[in-house]
Design a protein around this motif. Structure first.
Motif, PDB file in Angstrom:
ATOM      1  N   ILE A 136       1.056  -1.443  -0.114  1.00 18.17           N
ATOM      2  CA  ILE A 136      -0.146   0.147   0.147  1.00 18.17           C
ATOM      3  C   ILE A 136       1.179   1.337   0.251  1.00 18.17           C
ATOM      4  N   ASN A 137       0.274   1.967  -0.371  1.00 13.85           N
ATOM      5  CA  ASN A 137       1.467   3.926   0.075  1.00 13.85           C
ATOM      6  C   ASN A 137       1.888   3.936   1.208  1.00 13.85           C
ATOM      7  N   PRO A 138       3.114   3.896   0.871  1.00 14.19           N
ATOM      8  CA  PRO A 138       3.859   4.568   1.945  1.00 14.19           C
ATOM      9  C   PRO A 138       3.068   5.248   3.458  1.00 14.19           C
ATOM     10  N   CYS A 139       2.507   5.779   3.329  1.00 16.59           N
ATOM     11  CA  CYS A 139       1.831   6.867   4.045  1.00 16.59           C
ATOM     12  C   CYS A 139       1.011   6.809   4.529  1.00 16.59           C
ATOM     13  N   ARG A 140       0.498   5.049   4.196  1.00 21.56           N
ATOM     14  CA  ARG A 140      -0.830   4.354   4.804  1.00 21.56           C
ATOM     15  C   ARG A 140      -0.160   3.525   6.284  1.00 21.56           C
ATOM     16  N   ALA A 141       1.007   3.036   5.650  1.00 23.40           N
ATOM     17  CA  ALA A 141       1.164   1.616   5.967  1.00 23.40           C
ATOM     18  C   ALA A 141       1.980   1.341   7.427  1.00 23.40           C
ATOM     19  N   ASP A 142       2.375   2.694   8.530  1.00 27.48           N
ATOM     20  CA  ASP A 142       2.900   3.311   9.124  1.00 27.48           C
ATOM     21  C   ASP A 142       1.188   4.100  10.090  1.00 27.48           C
ATOM     22  N   GLU A 179      -9.973   5.342  17.058  1.00 26.95           N
ATOM     23  CA  GLU A 179      -8.935   5.987  16.011  1.00 26.95           C
ATOM     24  C   GLU A 179      -8.234   5.336  15.451  1.00 26.95           C
ATOM     25  N   TYR A 180      -8.091   5.705  14.352  1.00 31.30           N
ATOM     26  CA  TYR A 180      -7.297   5.828  13.075  1.00 31.30           C
ATOM     27  C   TYR A 180      -6.957   7.165  12.889  1.00 31.30           C
ATOM     28  N   GLN A 181      -5.430   6.705  13.704  1.00 31.80           N
ATOM     29  CA  GLN A 181      -4.433   7.567  13.813  1.00 31.80           C
ATOM     30  C   GLN A 181      -3.176   7.799  12.300  1.00 31.80           C
ATOM     31  N   ASN A 182      -2.655   8.990  12.097  1.00 33.02           N
ATOM     32  CA  ASN A 182      -1.337   8.715  11.031  1.00 33.02           C
ATOM     33  C   ASN A 182      -0.321   8.937  11.817  1.00 33.02           C
ATOM     34  N   GLY A 183       0.524   7.631  10.843  1.00 34.81           N
ATOM     35  CA  GLY A 183       1.855   7.503  11.615  1.00 34.81           C
ATOM     36  C   GLY A 183       2.764   8.689  11.606  1.00 34.81           C
ATOM     37  N   SER A 184       4.309   8.423  11.799  1.00 37.27           N
ATOM     38  CA  SER A 184       4.899   9.230  11.232  1.00 37.27           C
ATOM     39  C   SER A 184       4.844   9.782  10.171  1.00 37.27           C
ATOM     40  N   THR A 185       4.884   9.020   8.947  1.00 40.24           N
ATOM     41  CA  THR A 185       5.061   9.775   7.482  1.00 40.24           C
ATOM     42  C   THR A 185       3.121  10.193   6.948  1.00 40.24           C
ATOM     43  N   LYS A 186       3.210  11.578   6.848  1.00 36.37           N
ATOM     44  CA  LYS A 186       1.825  11.704   6.110  1.00 36.37           C
ATOM     45  C   LYS A 186       1.783  11.733   4.536  1.00 36.37           C
ATOM     46  N   CYS A 187       0.462  11.708   4.142  1.00 34.11           N
ATOM     47  CA  CYS A 187       0.273  11.606   2.555  1.00 34.11           C
ATOM     48  C   CYS A 187       0.310  12.959   2.101  1.00 34.11           C
ATOM     49  N   THR A 188      -0.462  13.617   3.084  1.00 29.89           N
ATOM     50  CA  THR A 188       0.377  15.177   2.604  1.00 29.89           C
ATOM     51  C   THR A 188       0.351  15.814   3.785  1.00 29.89           C
ATOM     52  N   ALA A 189       1.345  17.410   3.410  1.00 25.34           N
ATOM     53  CA  ALA A 189       1.966  18.329   4.387  1.00 25.34           C
ATOM     54  C   ALA A 189       0.695  18.742   5.318  1.00 25.34           C
ATOM     55  N   ASN A 190      -0.578  19.472   5.176  1.00 24.54           N
ATOM     56  CA  ASN A 190      -1.831  19.380   5.472  1.00 24.54           C
ATOM     57  C   ASN A 190      -2.536  18.871   6.593  1.00 24.54           C
ATOM     58  N   GLU A 191      -2.043  16.831   6.720  1.00 23.59           N
ATOM     59  CA  GLU A 191      -3.534  15.950   7.288  1.00 23.59           C
ATOM     60  C   GLU A 191      -2.894  15.944   8.871  1.00 23.59           C
ATOM     61  N   GLY A 192      -3.668  15.710   9.286  1.00 27.59           N
ATOM     62  CA  GLY A 192      -4.113  15.125  10.657  1.00 27.59           C
ATOM     63  C   GLY A 192      -3.276  14.685  11.381  1.00 27.59           C
TER      64      GLY A 192
END
Length: 168
Positions: A67-73, A87-100
């Motif tokens: 999958i997209n590396p920004c979703r893998a973590d 909760e589904y939370q962002n890992g350290s790699t975000k897909c966009t700069a403004n993603e929460g």
């Protein structure tokens, strides 16, 4: 003789005192929900999945390769609160700069009788689905979704997802 009888009675009394003070151990087994959430909350990360199509297995596929590396973590957080917050939370790699940090919030449900965990795996489907718990330990969880249970057509396909946790 009288003195040795007094010493014996005193000795037996002291032994009885210590024997009467032992604490009764009442172990409480860890439940599925405690393994899932810990005492307050527990964070899981999806690490592998496998497709099983008519008994043919794809083999274990690492998520970071599929999958997209920004979703893998990204992280899946299960709370032990009364509302069963999820909760589904962002890992350290975000897909966009403004993603929460928080991507999605919902609830989870667990049925012990048939080991069913209902929650969302957003990279698979944006809906709460019934996953069968195949394995659940303190550090690892494997769930499987059977397509014949969610679709009217009899289809012999399932997806198996494995998560790891570093929290207790």
């Amino acid at each position: 003789m009288k003195r040795s009888l007094q010493i014996t009675i005193l000795f037996l009394g002291i032994i009885g005192l210590f024997a009467g003070c032992s604490e009764k151990l009442d172990p409480k087994p860890i439940t599925y929900s405690q393994l899932l959430t810990g005492t307050e909350k527990k964070t899981w990360r999806l690490v592998t999945f496998e497709v099983i199509d008519q008994k043919e297995r794809s083999g274990v596929i690492p998520v970071q390769n599929a999958i997209n590396p920004c979703r893998a973590d990204d992280q899946y957080v299960f709370y032990a609160d009364g509302g069963h917050k999820f909760e589904y939370q962002n890992g350290s790699t975000k897909c966009t700069a403004n993603e929460g940090d928080l991507l999605f919030e919902d609830s989870w449900a667990l049925t012990n009788g048939n080991a069913t965990l209902e929650f969302v795996i957003p990279i698979f489907e944006d809906a709460v689905l019934p996953y069968t718990i195949k394995n659940l330990t303190e550090n690892s969880m494997t769930v499987e979704i059977y397509f014949d249970k969610i679709y009217a057509d009899p289809i012999d396909v399932s997806y198996r997802f494995t998560f790891n946790s570093n929290t207790r």
